[in-house]
Scaffold this active site. Sequence first.
Site, PDB file in Angstrom:
ATOM      1  N   HIS A 205       0.833  -1.205   0.000  1.00  0.00           N
ATOM      2  CA  HIS A 205       0.000   0.000   0.000  1.00  0.00           C
ATOM      3  C   HIS A 205       0.868   1.256   0.000  1.00  0.00           C
ATOM      4  O   HIS A 205       1.894   1.331   0.676  1.00  0.00           O
ATOM      5  CB  HIS A 205      -0.916   0.013   1.230  1.00  0.00           C
ATOM      6  CG  HIS A 205      -2.143   0.859   1.030  1.00  0.00           C
ATOM      7  ND1 HIS A 205      -2.097   2.238   1.002  1.00  0.00           N
ATOM      8  CD2 HIS A 205      -3.435   0.517   0.817  1.00  0.00           C
ATOM      9  CE1 HIS A 205      -3.321   2.712   0.800  1.00  0.00           C
ATOM     10  NE2 HIS A 205      -4.146   1.689   0.675  1.00  0.00           N
ATOM     11  N   HIS A 206       0.425   2.262  -0.769  1.00  0.00           N
ATOM     12  CA  HIS A 206       1.184   3.512  -0.868  1.00  0.00           C
ATOM     13  C   HIS A 206       1.203   4.271   0.459  1.00  0.00           C
ATOM     14  O   HIS A 206       2.069   5.120   0.687  1.00  0.00           O
ATOM     15  CB  HIS A 206       0.582   4.403  -1.964  1.00  0.00           C
ATOM     16  CG  HIS A 206       1.603   5.177  -2.731  1.00  0.00           C
ATOM     17  ND1 HIS A 206       2.738   5.714  -2.154  1.00  0.00           N
ATOM     18  CD2 HIS A 206       1.666   5.523  -4.051  1.00  0.00           C
ATOM     19  CE1 HIS A 206       3.443   6.352  -3.073  1.00  0.00           C
ATOM     20  NE2 HIS A 206       2.815   6.240  -4.231  1.00  0.00           N
ATOM     21  N   ALA A 207       0.264   3.991   1.350  1.00  0.00           N
ATOM     22  CA  ALA A 207       0.308   4.609   2.671  1.00  0.00           C
ATOM     23  C   ALA A 207       1.521   4.149   3.466  1.00  0.00           C
ATOM     24  O   ALA A 207       1.972   4.834   4.388  1.00  0.00           O
ATOM     25  CB  ALA A 207      -0.968   4.291   3.456  1.00  0.00           C
TER      26      ALA A 207
ATOM     27  N   ASN B 118       5.639   8.911   3.581  1.00  0.00           N
ATOM     28  CA  ASN B 118       5.757   9.318   2.182  1.00  0.00           C
ATOM     29  C   ASN B 118       6.358  10.718   2.082  1.00  0.00           C
ATOM     30  O   ASN B 118       5.870  11.663   2.710  1.00  0.00           O
ATOM     31  CB  ASN B 118       4.378   9.308   1.525  1.00  0.00           C
ATOM     32  CG  ASN B 118       3.984   7.944   1.012  1.00  0.00           C
ATOM     33  OD1 ASN B 118       4.293   7.591  -0.121  1.00  0.00           O
ATOM     34  ND2 ASN B 118       3.317   7.166   1.858  1.00  0.00           N
TER      35      ASN B 118
END
Length: 485
Positions: free
Chosen positions: A139-141, A325
């Site tokens: 997941h990009h989170a 991120n």
Amino acid sequence: MTQLTSVDATFLNAEMGNVHAHIAGLGVLDPASCPGGRLTVAMVAGLVRDRAHLAAPLRRRLVPVPFGLDFPYWEDDPDFAPEKHIVEVGLPAPGDDRQLADAVAMLHEQPLDRSRPLWEIALIQGLQGGRVAVYIKVHHAAIDGVMAAETLAALLDLSPEPRELPPDDAAPVRAPSTASMVGTGLLRAAAHPVRSALSVARTAPYLDEIPGLASVPGVGLVSSMVQGALGRPAAPRMPRVAAPATPFNRPVGRRRSVACGELPLADVKEIRRGLGGSVNDVVMALCATALRQWLDKRGDLPDGPLVAGVPVSLRRAGHGGAGGNQVSIMSAPLATHVPDPAERYAAVRRDMDLVKRRFTASAGGWVREMSGLLPAPVAGAVTRFALQAASAVSLRPVNLVVSNVPGPQFPLYLCGARVLGYYPISVVTDVSGGLNITVFSYDGKVNVGIVACRDLVPDPSEIIDHLDDALDELRALSRQALGEG
């Protein structure tokens, strides 16, 4: 103790039935050098178990704050079991690349289970030539591009023999107590108006850098005036370009299509030497030509340039994977409207140079500032509403996302199996477009991974074919420029 940043949380909040915010990679491997000549689920699970301490995203799970008062926290999963994250898929004969792409597309359509660490691996057997594929989804989170590379590096070796690992002697990371999370959330909520006002003030000088806003009349003038009032040197002015309508800028559905291809890195570098610019300029020019051909073939070629979103890492060298991120995005004109190949390449070089100089002047912090404008309790609902509204009114900040990531130029191994190629598979949304092209250079090749909404681009392998044509075109121009005929 690690809490999600506002940017991390935005990737969670953006998920809906037709959009999943995970990023993935497809590795194609030769298992001949594996013990027994075969790569198995047990081998991959053992590898992850032994090396999870080298890559925090592999064993940390989300812990939500009660009532959604604040952004969630990460903690090490006390029940971490890698085998629960790994599945095995068998392709029917003949096991060709098209079947592999279709299998990856189906895997990419599935959301991740938020009750456990946010990753999955699919081991895909039955490829032609005795190859095996490994599809890795995170997941990009949990990661950005740099952290994804570090996570892969934790699992890979420089030879078929595994390297010696540092000990796992760190104490498990635990989320704060419920009372502590609630108390911190209430304090952050009370201070949020001040933080939002500061974010607006920091963003104002660079409003015209935000995709979509640059095309609004007067925004560039406002940004310049604010820069002058603050006594800052004027940043290069961006051209006022709006993203035109294309077949892949319509509401995306739930289905995905995938295509993978590769180009010789030596040819890309030869073009750079002959025509000037950078490797990234060559990649963007190749994409411009391929997209021009694809659109023109359908009678949908716009009169003006496309607008590409180009992700950029904000991490400084030596700062590793800490801090969630750290990514921003540049919006860049993509000269698909220019018919002459040499003029098209020159336009791409000029536009990318201007965009990069503008981005350097602003440091690209608008993503962080904008994501933090909304307080955590309402951020999720407002984000999803905004995305649905953008789809309803056909808002197009960009036409598509194009990303170029440099990788190692030597072979790597997973559980003893040599990695023959690695193809990134990213995200499509209504706002970023129903087409995403990500490029990763590895071991002398430029590996291209394309993901699209299947309803809008049913067969992205056609774009791969056009990239091959574009490479031939630019290589001929380069050799002509170098006097090689």
